[in-house]
Design an enzyme around this catalytic site. Structure first.
Site, PDB file in Angstrom:
ATOM      1  N   LYS A  24       0.837  -1.221   0.000  1.00  0.00           N
ATOM      2  CA  LYS A  24       0.000   0.000   0.000  1.00  0.00           C
ATOM      3  C   LYS A  24       0.862   1.257   0.000  1.00  0.00           C
ATOM      4  CE  LYS A  24      -2.198   2.025   4.063  1.00  0.00           C
ATOM      5  NZ  LYS A  24      -1.415   3.172   4.214  1.00  0.00           N
ATOM      6  N   ASN A  25       1.916   1.254   0.828  1.00  0.00           N
ATOM      7  CA  ASN A  25       2.695   2.484   0.993  1.00  0.00           C
ATOM      8  C   ASN A  25       3.736   2.705  -0.103  1.00  0.00           C
ATOM      9  OD1 ASN A  25       1.097   3.045   3.126  1.00  0.00           O
ATOM     10  ND2 ASN A  25       2.579   2.488   4.709  1.00  0.00           N
ATOM     11  N   ARG A  98      -3.627  10.517   3.269  1.00  0.00           N
ATOM     12  CA  ARG A  98      -2.523  11.483   3.366  1.00  0.00           C
ATOM     13  C   ARG A  98      -1.779  11.636   2.034  1.00  0.00           C
ATOM     14  NH1 ARG A  98      -1.819  13.445   7.892  1.00  0.00           N
ATOM     15  NH2 ARG A  98       0.331  14.100   7.540  1.00  0.00           N
ATOM     16  N   CYS A 122      -4.811   7.974   9.144  1.00  0.00           N
ATOM     17  CA  CYS A 122      -5.180   7.446  10.450  1.00  0.00           C
ATOM     18  C   CYS A 122      -4.965   8.483  11.545  1.00  0.00           C
ATOM     19  CB  CYS A 122      -4.366   6.194  10.730  1.00  0.00           C
ATOM     20  SG  CYS A 122      -4.926   4.823   9.725  1.00  0.00           S
ATOM     21  N   ASP A 324       4.169   0.239  12.168  1.00  0.00           N
ATOM     22  CA  ASP A 324       2.930  -0.413  11.707  1.00  0.00           C
ATOM     23  C   ASP A 324       2.890  -1.911  12.051  1.00  0.00           C
ATOM     24  OD1 ASP A 324       1.855   1.926   9.954  1.00  0.00           O
ATOM     25  OD2 ASP A 324       3.945   1.669   9.392  1.00  0.00           O
ATOM     26  N   VAL A 346       7.957   6.416  16.821  1.00  0.00           N
ATOM     27  CA  VAL A 346       7.679   7.082  15.541  1.00  0.00           C
ATOM     28  C   VAL A 346       6.471   8.016  15.660  1.00  0.00           C
ATOM     29  CG1 VAL A 346       7.199   6.754  13.081  1.00  0.00           C
ATOM     30  CG2 VAL A 346       8.735   5.179  14.269  1.00  0.00           C
TER      31      VAL A 346
HETATM   32  N1  EPU Z   1       6.518  14.349  10.819  1.00  0.00           N
HETATM   33  C1  EPU Z   1       6.594  15.683  11.153  1.00  0.00           C
HETATM   34  N2  EPU Z   1       6.452  16.610  10.159  1.00  0.00           N
HETATM   35  C2  EPU Z   1       6.248  16.263   8.864  1.00  0.00           C
HETATM   36  C3  EPU Z   1       6.174  14.896   8.513  1.00  0.00           C
HETATM   37  C4  EPU Z   1       6.313  13.946   9.521  1.00  0.00           C
HETATM   38  O1  EPU Z   1       6.780  16.012  12.334  1.00  0.00           O
HETATM   39  O2  EPU Z   1       6.121  17.150   8.010  1.00  0.00           O
HETATM   40  C5  EPU Z   1       6.635  13.326  11.877  1.00  0.00           C
HETATM   41  C6  EPU Z   1       5.320  12.557  12.072  1.00  0.00           C
HETATM   42  O3  EPU Z   1       4.430  13.273  12.894  1.00  0.00           O
HETATM   43  C7  EPU Z   1       5.794  11.267  12.691  1.00  0.00           C
HETATM   44  C8  EPU Z   1       7.146  11.049  12.017  1.00  0.00           C
HETATM   45  O4  EPU Z   1       7.543  12.310  11.481  1.00  0.00           O
HETATM   46  O5  EPU Z   1       5.979  11.427  14.068  1.00  0.00           O
HETATM   47  C9  EPU Z   1       7.155  10.021  10.912  1.00  0.00           C
HETATM   48  O6  EPU Z   1       6.144  10.322   9.953  1.00  0.00           O
HETATM   49  P1  EPU Z   1       6.320   9.950   8.419  1.00  0.00           P
HETATM   50  O7  EPU Z   1       6.312  11.212   7.625  1.00  0.00           O
HETATM   51  O8  EPU Z   1       7.470   9.037   8.283  1.00  0.00           O
HETATM   52  O9  EPU Z   1       4.986   9.141   8.135  1.00  0.00           O
HETATM   53  P2  EPU Z   1       4.033   9.247   6.876  1.00  0.00           P
HETATM   54  O10 EPU Z   1       4.812   9.422   5.639  1.00  0.00           O
HETATM   55  O11 EPU Z   1       2.917  10.209   7.164  1.00  0.00           O
HETATM   56  C10 EPU Z   1       4.110   6.710   6.303  1.00  0.00           C
HETATM   57  C11 EPU Z   1       3.097   5.622   6.187  1.00  0.00           C
HETATM   58  C12 EPU Z   1       2.622   5.231   7.565  1.00  0.00           C
HETATM   59  C13 EPU Z   1       3.820   4.763   8.374  1.00  0.00           C
HETATM   60  C14 EPU Z   1       4.879   5.877   8.413  1.00  0.00           C
HETATM   61  C15 EPU Z   1       6.139   5.447   9.112  1.00  0.00           C
HETATM   62  C16 EPU Z   1       2.046   6.068   4.089  1.00  0.00           C
HETATM   63  C17 EPU Z   1       0.831   6.489   3.348  1.00  0.00           C
HETATM   64  N3  EPU Z   1       1.964   6.091   5.402  1.00  0.00           N
HETATM   65  O12 EPU Z   1       3.422   7.801   6.903  1.00  0.00           O
HETATM   66  O13 EPU Z   1       1.739   4.143   7.383  1.00  0.00           O
HETATM   67  O14 EPU Z   1       3.400   4.462   9.677  1.00  0.00           O
HETATM   68  O15 EPU Z   1       5.219   6.277   7.078  1.00  0.00           O
HETATM   69  O16 EPU Z   1       6.701   4.344   8.473  1.00  0.00           O
HETATM   70  O17 EPU Z   1       3.055   5.686   3.488  1.00  0.00           O
HETATM   71  C18 EPU Z   1      -0.214   2.910   7.651  1.00  0.00           C
HETATM   72  O18 EPU Z   1       0.089   2.323   6.603  1.00  0.00           O
HETATM   73  O19 EPU Z   1      -1.162   2.547   8.386  1.00  0.00           O
HETATM   74  C19 EPU Z   1       0.558   4.077   8.064  1.00  0.00           C
HETATM   75  C20 EPU Z   1       0.154   4.923   9.023  1.00  0.00           C
END
Ligand code: EPU
Length: 451
Positions: A24-25, A98, A122, A324, A346
């Protein structure tokens, strides 16, 4: 009664074989990347999940023709006639995922402007987008935040830049990649995320004509090119889904073979699975097995009988233990003898679901302190982000409401492991990231029914 409720008659081990498809990601990001090409792209093994539908809808609104290819799970995306969409049309997708934030760079390159709706995803903490906005501004984008969404323009084009992320965010790294590949000049990204899904996205972009170097120490360098073309790509398999089913095998004392699961991307999970007392066998399709022909490889996970052992763990960015994987595994840890520790580093608020497990007979206490491992960003900031799980606990049925995707799957596993009939409300949320989970449950012999 609503039909978004599943009755789960638990207490029986899950047994059988299921298959995971493209992650998915990665899939959703590869779909956004198709927008950067001048010619059609083909993505294979795409799971039928809600996040894919959201991106498909957004691509369609911007003139990308998305159709199903000849193969099951094949998507064809033709970006020849990319066009602007109205903010009203785009806002239909507000709050649904997102992924829309990743349209910024590609739309700026293709159209010179972008509108991004309010994000969803989420509810696992504040999930800010400050790293994304900071990066886009450094590339030369003008970002205007309004109550209805975010408007972006790039009157002087997008230019390569030097960036360092405060934390190796997956989304912000993808944002930089999807923007830098067609920005003029060189971009250097420090403290980048290097999750397998990121590396696979880099593979997609390289197939499109991008020039990207992954250096040691989380440094990625991108040399912008003026044009990209379409790609043909089979994504890496979904290692989060694979681990979720592995945890289900352990929690229900069953045996599940996850076809498509790939050892290399799951090494950290496999080590933990083994430390707890679970067993697995990698059935690598490339290695011939006596008497077996034409069979797809995967990983078989099972509970060997006897007691599971407690472990101390913390979630982390790759190559650490994925955030996850945490929620499904905690359900299995309720069945391990002793005190397990889970330090979530995280996301600051990803342990709320443990209350539901406690209502089923688990003994889980959450703490604000960083328990075990290294102090993280959330220590002393009032976030309950460490859990102590005392086991083994006999789980009993309960009425559960699904709060988010991964916690939702953990509720489901808990209900399957518990004696009696649980009612799980809001199960449709699971379709966001788990393809045909009800069909897979049936294939594994679970007794579930829609109410
Ligand atoms: N963060 C910030 N500022 C930002 C971006 C992120 O502070 O501008 C912080 C977040 O709040 C968090 C940390 O950085 O504490 C990590 O967030 P990240 O940006 O890595 O997460 P994401 O890209 O929003 C993706 C996956 C998530 C997965 C995370 C970590 C997708 C669509 N989502 O989220 O997957 O948990 O990376 O590996 O790729 C899921 O599949 O259920 C899911 C939540």
């Amino acid at each position: 009664m609503t039909d978004d409720v599943l009755a789960v008659h638990g207490g029986a081990p899950l047994h059988g074989q299921i298959r995971v498809r493209g992650a998915k990601n990665l899939v959703s990001k590869a779909m956004v990347a198709a927008l950067l090409g001048e010619t059609p792209s083909r993505l294979f093994d795409v799971p039928a999940i809600r996040d894919v539908e959201v991106v498909r809808g957004l691509l369609g609104l911007h003139g990308v023709k998305v159709s199903d290819g000849a193969d099951d799970g094949e998507l064809v995306m033709d970006p020849t006639n990319v066009e602007s969409a109205s903010s009203d049309e785009i806002n239909v997708h507000a709050g649904s995922s997102r992924i829309p934030i990743l349209f910024c760079g590609p739309l700026l390159h293709r159209l010179g402007h972008a509108f991004i709706p309010d994000l969803g995803g989420c509810h696992i903490g504040p999930r800010p987008i400050d790293f994304h906005i900071q990066a886009l501004r450094q590339f030369g984008a003008i970002v205007d935040k309004t109550p209805e969404g975010m408007h972006l323009t790039a009157p002087n084009g997008l230019h390569g830049t030097k960036l360092e992320l405060p934390y190796p965010s997956v989304g912000a790294t993808e944002q930089v990649l999807l923007t830098a590949v067609r920005a003029e000049g060189v971009t250097e990204l420090r403290n980048a995320a290097i999750e397998p899904e990121i590396i696979d996205l880099i593979c997609v972009l390289q197939k499109m004509g991008a020039i990207i170097t992954v250096h040691t120490d989380r440094v990625i360098e991108i040399l912008g090119v003026p044009k990209l073309h379409g790609y043909h790509h089979k994504p890496i398999p979904d290692r989060i889904e694979a681990a979720s089913w592995a945890a289900a095998a352990l929690a229900t004392r069953g045996e599940i073979e996850v076809l498509g699961a790939q050892q290399a991307d799951m090494m950290t999970f496999l080590n933990v699975f083994r430390s707890i007392g679970g067993q697995f066998e990698v059935t690598d399709a490339r290695v011939p097995r006596p008497g077996v022909t034409g069979v797809e490889g995967g990983i078989k996970f099972w509970h060997p009988g006897g007691e599971l052992q407690a472990v101390a763990l913390e979630t982390d960015v790759h190559p650490g233990f994925m955030t996850d994987w945490q929620q499904p595994l905690v359900v299995a840890l309720t069945q391990a003898r002793g005190l397990s520790i889970m330090h979530e580093t995280v996301y600051e608020q990803r342990l709320g679901y443990t209350e539901a497990l406690n209502s089923m007979g688990a003994t889980i206490q959450v703490y604000r302190d960083c328990l075990g491992g290294t102090p993280c960003r959330f220590g002393r900031r009032n976030f309950k982000h460490s859990a102590v799980i005392a086991g083994p606990s006999k789980l009993h049925a309960a009425d559960l409401v699904i709060p988010d995707l991964r916690a939702g799957f953990s509720h489901l596993i808990a209900a399957l492991a518990a004696e009696g009939t649980s009612r799980v409300y809001g199960v449709d949320l699971i379709n966001r990231g788990y393809e045909d989970f009800e069909g897979k449950l049936a294939a594994l012999g679970a007794h579930v029914e829609r109410l």
